[in-house]
Design a protein around this motif. Structure first.
Motif, PDB file in Angstrom:
ATOM      1  N   GLY A 293       0.783  -1.233   0.000  1.00 43.41           N
ATOM      2  CA  GLY A 293       0.000   0.000   0.000  1.00 43.41           C
ATOM      3  C   GLY A 293       0.811   1.277   0.000  1.00 43.41           C
ATOM      4  N   VAL A 294       2.114   1.190   0.252  1.00 52.98           N
ATOM      5  CA  VAL A 294       2.919   2.412   0.344  1.00 52.98           C
ATOM      6  C   VAL A 294       3.970   2.511  -0.757  1.00 52.98           C
ATOM      7  N   MET A 295       3.955   1.587  -1.694  1.00 55.02           N
ATOM      8  CA  MET A 295       4.982   1.611  -2.730  1.00 55.02           C
ATOM      9  C   MET A 295       4.818   2.773  -3.710  1.00 55.02           C
ATOM     10  N   ASN A 296       3.648   3.367  -3.745  1.00 56.80           N
ATOM     11  CA  ASN A 296       3.447   4.514  -4.638  1.00 56.80           C
ATOM     12  C   ASN A 296       3.797   5.844  -3.970  1.00 56.80           C
ATOM     13  N   TYR A 297       4.216   5.788  -2.705  1.00 57.60           N
ATOM     14  CA  TYR A 297       4.543   7.012  -1.968  1.00 57.60           C
ATOM     15  C   TYR A 297       6.034   7.322  -2.093  1.00 57.60           C
ATOM     16  N   VAL A 298       6.351   8.576  -2.362  1.00 57.23           N
ATOM     17  CA  VAL A 298       7.750   9.001  -2.411  1.00 57.23           C
ATOM     18  C   VAL A 298       8.319   8.965  -0.995  1.00 57.23           C
ATOM     19  N   GLN A 299       9.479   8.325  -0.822  1.00 58.73           N
ATOM     20  CA  GLN A 299      10.016   8.100   0.512  1.00 58.73           C
ATOM     21  C   GLN A 299      11.502   8.405   0.564  1.00 58.73           C
ATOM     22  N   ASN A 300      11.909   9.018   1.687  1.00 52.99           N
ATOM     23  CA  ASN A 300      13.327   9.254   1.963  1.00 52.99           C
ATOM     24  C   ASN A 300      13.571   9.026   3.447  1.00 52.99           C
ATOM     25  N   TYR A 301      14.736   8.428   3.766  1.00 49.44           N
ATOM     26  CA  TYR A 301      15.023   8.080   5.154  1.00 49.44           C
ATOM     27  C   TYR A 301      16.437   8.513   5.544  1.00 49.44           C
ATOM     28  N   GLU A 302      16.540   9.022   6.775  1.00 43.99           N
ATOM     29  CA  GLU A 302      17.841   9.254   7.397  1.00 43.99           C
ATOM     30  C   GLU A 302      18.027   8.169   8.452  1.00 43.99           C
ATOM     31  N   VAL A 303      19.103   7.390   8.337  1.00 46.23           N
ATOM     32  CA  VAL A 303      19.248   6.167   9.121  1.00 46.23           C
ATOM     33  C   VAL A 303      20.557   6.195   9.906  1.00 46.23           C
ATOM     34  N   GLU A 304      20.470   5.767  11.180  1.00 49.91           N
ATOM     35  CA  GLU A 304      21.667   5.650  12.021  1.00 49.91           C
ATOM     36  C   GLU A 304      21.569   4.348  12.809  1.00 49.91           C
ATOM     37  N   HIS A 305      22.663   3.545  12.800  1.00 47.02           N
ATOM     38  CA  HIS A 305      22.659   2.230  13.432  1.00 47.02           C
ATOM     39  C   HIS A 305      23.402   2.246  14.766  1.00 47.02           C
ATOM     40  N   PHE A 306      22.919   1.391  15.696  1.00 47.45           N
ATOM     41  CA  PHE A 306      23.546   1.242  17.009  1.00 47.45           C
ATOM     42  C   PHE A 306      23.685  -0.252  17.296  1.00 47.45           C
ATOM     43  N   SER A 307      24.885  -0.678  17.586  1.00 44.79           N
ATOM     44  CA  SER A 307      25.146  -2.094  17.821  1.00 44.79           C
ATOM     45  C   SER A 307      24.733  -2.502  19.232  1.00 44.79           C
ATOM     46  N   THR A 308      24.502  -3.799  19.423  1.00 44.52           N
ATOM     47  CA  THR A 308      24.299  -4.378  20.747  1.00 44.52           C
ATOM     48  C   THR A 308      25.364  -5.454  20.951  1.00 44.52           C
ATOM     49  N   GLN A 309      25.349  -6.086  22.115  1.00 45.50           N
ATOM     50  CA  GLN A 309      26.316  -7.160  22.352  1.00 45.50           C
ATOM     51  C   GLN A 309      25.990  -8.396  21.516  1.00 45.50           C
ATOM     52  N   ASN A 310      24.763  -8.482  21.043  1.00 46.23           N
ATOM     53  CA  ASN A 310      24.375  -9.563  20.130  1.00 46.23           C
ATOM     54  C   ASN A 310      24.744  -9.134  18.709  1.00 46.23           C
TER      55      ASN A 310
END
Length: 679
Positions: A293-310
Motif C-alpha cells: 500500500g505504500v509503494m506509490n509514496y515518495v520516501q526518503n530516510y535518514e538512518v543511524e545504526h547502534f550495535s548491541t552485544q548480540n
C-alpha cells in the motif's frame, strides 16, 4: 492591528480628526495606529501640524512604504526566530545524543547551573538539581544497558528574548540481554540564554505509553552497581548493510526488494500502533500486504545504526519523509530493532509516533475531536467541518461541529464555544463543543484575531475589545447557517473568555442564553490585587504595555514575553513547579498549534478589563458551572449577584480549574450540568 484608547489628554480630539479621515475613505484597519501617531504629534507639534502630517502621510502613499518596511522587518524577525529555534532544537537533540553516547561532560555543558527536572511519571523525582547531580543519577542506570537510543522529534519551540520553551516527543529504547524496554514520552522544556548560548533550564517528562520488559531498569541498575558495564560493541558493516538495503528498497519503491530483505517467516511488531492499524505482521504474506500500500509514496530516510552485544541485533534510529499520493506529507520518526538471520531480517520491532500517524496517514483519524480524550470521540457520529468567517476584515478560522445523524432539513439549537486567554480552538473549546454536539447541538469554535490559524497582526494580542467583536462576528456567521435555530443560540465561555462572552451577550440580544464554565471574571481592582505581586507590579505592566504599543506603532515590531513558564517570572502565566502546566505539558495542551507567546501590549486591556460589572446589563438567562478551587471564585460570585434575570450556578468543588479544561471526568461532569440546563 488593534490598539485602543491610548490614555493621552487629546484622545477625543484625535477621534474627531479620525472620523473626518474615515469619511474620506481612510481604511479603518489603520485607525488605532494613526490615533497613537496623531495624539503623539498633537502633544509635540500642535493639532494643526498633527493633522497636516497625517494627511500628507496618507496622500503620499505612506501605507505602501510602511507595508514594505514592515514586511522586510517581519522577514528579518522571522529568520532570527527560525535560527533561534534551530539552535534550541540542537541543544535538546544534543542532550539525548550525548546521553546515548555516555558523553557525560557534553551533557552537563548544555545545562544551566540549576535545572528543574521532573521525571515522576517515569518513576523518578522532581526538583532543582545541578548538572552534576542529574548526570550522576543517569550514570547509575543508563550504562547498565547495552544500548539506549533516544529519538526526539515533533518540536514546538517558542523563543522570546533570552527565554524559550519547547515541547517535543521522544521514543527511548533500552536494550539488554535480548530484551528491550521502550517508553514513548512527551517532553516539556525551558531554556535560558547565557552569554549568547542557549542552555537547558527545565525538563519535564510525561509518559504516554511503554512497551517491553518494565523490570529492565532494575537489572541495569544492578549491573552498574556490580561493575558489569560493557563498552559498546563494534558494528558489523555486513549486517548493517542488510538493514540499509531494506531502506534503499523503500526509497526506490521496489516491493520485490523490500520482501527480499525478510525471511519467509519474518515477523514485524509495532507496539505503539493506534487503533485500526496492525500491531503485528506474521510472515512474508502479511508483510507484503502491508508494504504494497505504500509503494506509490515518495520516501526518503535518514538512518543511524547502534550495535548491541548480540552481533545479529541492531537498533536503528531513522526519520522518514513520505509524500502520499494525495500530495500530503507524512513525516514520522522511528526506532527499529532488527534481528538478522543469515543475510535477511527475521524480526523487526518498529516504534513510531502514533499521534503523527493518525493525524497524517490517509484513512486514519485521531480518536477524539480535541487534543485530549475529553472531547467527543470521532466515531461518535459528530461531524467536524472546517469553516472561516470575517471579523472586521480579518479572516477567522473555525470548527463547526454537527450532531450525529445530522439532518439538513432540520433546525438545531446552537452554541458558540470559546476558551481561556491565549488559547486556541483545539484546546478546551473543541473539548466542550464536540461533547455538546454529541448531545444534539450545532457548535462553533474559532481562533480569535491574531491567534491560531486566524489572520491578524500583531499576533497573540489579548484584547477584550477585539475578542468581543470576534464573538459577535461568529453570531453573524451562525445566523447565515440554514440549520440554525436562532431562538436557541447560546454562548459558552470557558475561563477568561467568560468575561468576553458576558459583554457580547449584553451587547447582542441574538444570544439567548449565556453559559460560563470555570469562569475567570475579574475587574481592575481584582487584577491589581493579583498582579501587584508580579515584578514591577500592575503599574509596571501597564507601563510595559504602553511602551510596547509605542514600539509597534513606530516600528511594526511587537514585544513578547512567554505566555506560560515555570521559570520566568516575567511570563504572562508564571506557574512554578507544575502547579498549573496546562499550556506547557504536551500531554495536556502544549504543542505545535499553540503559540506560547504573549504580546506585552496585552497587559493594558487585560488589567483594565471589567468582566464583573457587565452582569447588571445582561437580561438573558445565565448558567454558571464553577469550583471553589477554580479561578477567582469571588469574581464569579460578585458577577452572579449583579445578574437581574434568570440565573443559576452549580459548584463542582471536586475539580480544580485545570481539570475543568481537559480531564474527561471533569469536562463530562460540567457538560452534564450544561446540557441539562439548556434542555
Amino acid at each position: 492591528m488593534a490598539f485602543y484608547s491610548f490614555s493621552y489628554k487629546n484622545a477625543q480630539s484625535a477621534d474627531t480628526i479620525l472620523n473626518n479621515l474615515y469619511a474620506q475613505g481612510l481604511p479603518t484597519r489603520q485607525n488605532e495606529i494613526l490615533k497613537f501617531k496623531i495624539n503623539n504629534a498633537m502633544k509635540k507639534l500642535g493639532i494643526a501640524a498633527a493633522l497636516l502630517v497625517t494627511l500628507v502621510a496618507c496622500k503620499n502613499g505612506n501605507q505602501e512604504n510602511n507595508t514594505t518596511t514592515t514586511t522586510a522587518m517581519n522577514t528579518l524577525e522571522l529568520n532570527a526566530v527560525t535560527q533561534e529555534r534551530e539552535t534550541i532544537q540542537n541543544v535538546a537533540e544534543t542532550l539525548f545524543k550525548e546521553t546515548d553516547k555516555r558523553n557525560w561532560n557534553a551533557v552537563q555543558a548544555i545545562m544551566t547551573d540549576s535545572v528543574y527536572v521532573d521525571y515522576t511519571s517515569l518513576g523518578g523525582d522532581a526538583g532543582f538539581k545541578t548538572p552534576e547531580t542529574i548526570v550522576t543519577g543517569w550514570q547509575q542506570v543508563l550504562p547498565g544497558f547495552e544500548r539506549t537510543v533516544h529519538q526526539v522529534h515533533n518540536f514546538a519551540i517558542w523563543p522570546v528574548g533570552d527565554r524559550a520553551t519547547a515541547t517535543f516527543d521522544g521514543i527511548a529504547t533500552h536494550y539488554l540481554d535480548r530484551k528491550e524496554w521502550t517508553v514513548f514520552v512527551g517532553y516539556d522544556t525551558e531554556y535560558i540564554k547565557e552569554n549568547g548560548q542557549w542552555k537547558l533550564a527545565r525538563i519535564d517528562a510525561s509518559l504516554y505509553s511503554q512497551s517491553g520488559d518494565t523490570s529492565l531498569p532494575l537489572t541495569a541498575i544492578q549491573r552498574v552497581t556490580d561493575g558489569a558495564v560493557t563498552a559498546f560493541a563494534k558494528a558489523d558493516t555486513n549486517k548493517t548493510a542488510i538493514i540499509d538495503g531494506f531502506f534503499e528498497a523503500l526509497e526506490k519503491r521496489k516491493l520485490e526488494n523490500v520482501l527480499a530483505s525478510f525471511t519467509n517467516d519474518a515477523r514485524q511488531e509495532m507496539p505503539l500502533s493506534p487503533e485500526n492499524f496492525p500491531k503485528t505482521l506474521n510472515g512474508i504474506t502479511e508483510i507484503k500486504n502491508q508494504y504494497s500500500g505504500v509503494m506509490n509514496y515518495v520516501q526518503n530516510y535518514e538512518v543511524e545504526h547502534f550495535s548491541t552485544q548480540n552481533p545479529n541485533v541492531y537498533i536503528t534510529k531513522y526519520a522518514g519523509t513520505i509524500t502520499t499520493q494525495q500530495g500530503k506529507p507524512y513525516n514520522n520518526s522511528y526506532v527499529g530493532i532488527f534481528t538478522i538471520e543469515g543475510d535477511k531480517i527475521s524480526n523487526f520491532v518498529e516504534y513510531f509516533n502514533p499521534n503523527i500517524l493518525v493525524n497524517s496517514w490517509p484513512g486514519l483519524q485521531p480518536a477524539h475531536y480535541s487534543m485530549h480524550k475529553a472531547g467527543a470521540s470521532t466515531d461518535s457520529g459528530v461531524q467536524l467541518q472546517e469553516v472561516s468567517f470575517n471579523s472586521n476584515g480579518v479572516n477567522l478560522k473555525g470548527h463547526l461541529f454537527l450532531p450525529p445523524n445530522f439532518d439538513k432539513s432540520k433546525r438545531y439549537p446552537a452554541s458558540i464555544v470559546t476558551g481561556s486567554w491565549t488559547s486556541i480552538k483545539e484546546q478546551m473549546p473543541d473539548e466542550y463543543a464536540s461533547v455538546m454536539a454529541k448531545d444534539g447541538f450545532i457548535t462553533l469554535t474559532f481562533d480569535f484575531t491574531g491567534f491560531g490559524e486566524s489572520e491578524g497582526q500583531p499576533r497573540q494580542v489579548e484584547d477584550h475589545r477585539l475578542k468581543i467583536a470576534d464573538i459577535k462576528a461568529a453570531v453573524d456567521y451562525l445566523e447565515t447557517h440554514p440549520n440554525m435555530a436562532m431562538d436557541e443560540l447560546s454562548a459558552l465561555g470557558v475561563c477568561a473568555s467568560s468575561g468576553y462572552m458576558a459583554h457580547a451577550t449584553a451587547q447582542d440580544n441574538r444570544i439567548k442564553k449565556l453559559v460560563l464554565v470555570a469562569p475567570w471574571l475579574h475587574n481592575p481592582e481584582i487584577a491589581k490585587n493579583i498582579y501587584d505581586m508580579r515584578p514591577g507590579g500592575t503599574e509596571g505592566l501597564l507601563l510595559a504595555a504602553q511602551e510596547a504599543k509605542e514600539k509597534y506603532a513606530e516600528t511594526g515590531e511587537m514585544s513578547y514575553v512567554l505566555a506560560a513558564s515555570e521559570l520566568d517570572p516575567l511570563s504572562a502565566m508564571y506557574v512554578p513547579e507544575n502547579v498549573f502546566d496546562y499550556y506547557l505539558d504536551p500531554s495536556k495542551a502544549a504543542g505545535q498549534l499553540y503559540d506560547n507567546r504573549f504580546a506585552v501590549s496585552s497587559w493594558e486591556p487585560w488589567l483594565t478589563f471589567d468582566g464583573i460589572t457587565i452582569g447588571q446589563e445582561i437580561s438573558q438567562p445565565v448558567f454558571i458551572v464553577h469550583s471553589e478551587s477554580g479561578a477567582v471564585p469571588q469574581g464569579t460570585k460578585d458577577f452572579y449577584e449583579l445578574l437581574k434575570g434568570e440565573k443559576d450556578i452549580v459548584w463542582l468543588n471536586q475539580f480544580n480549574q485545570q481539570q475543568l479544561y481537559f480531564e474527561k471526568e471533569a469536562v463530562n461532569a460540567a457538560m452534564d450540568e450544561v446540557i441539562n440546563y439548556l434542555r
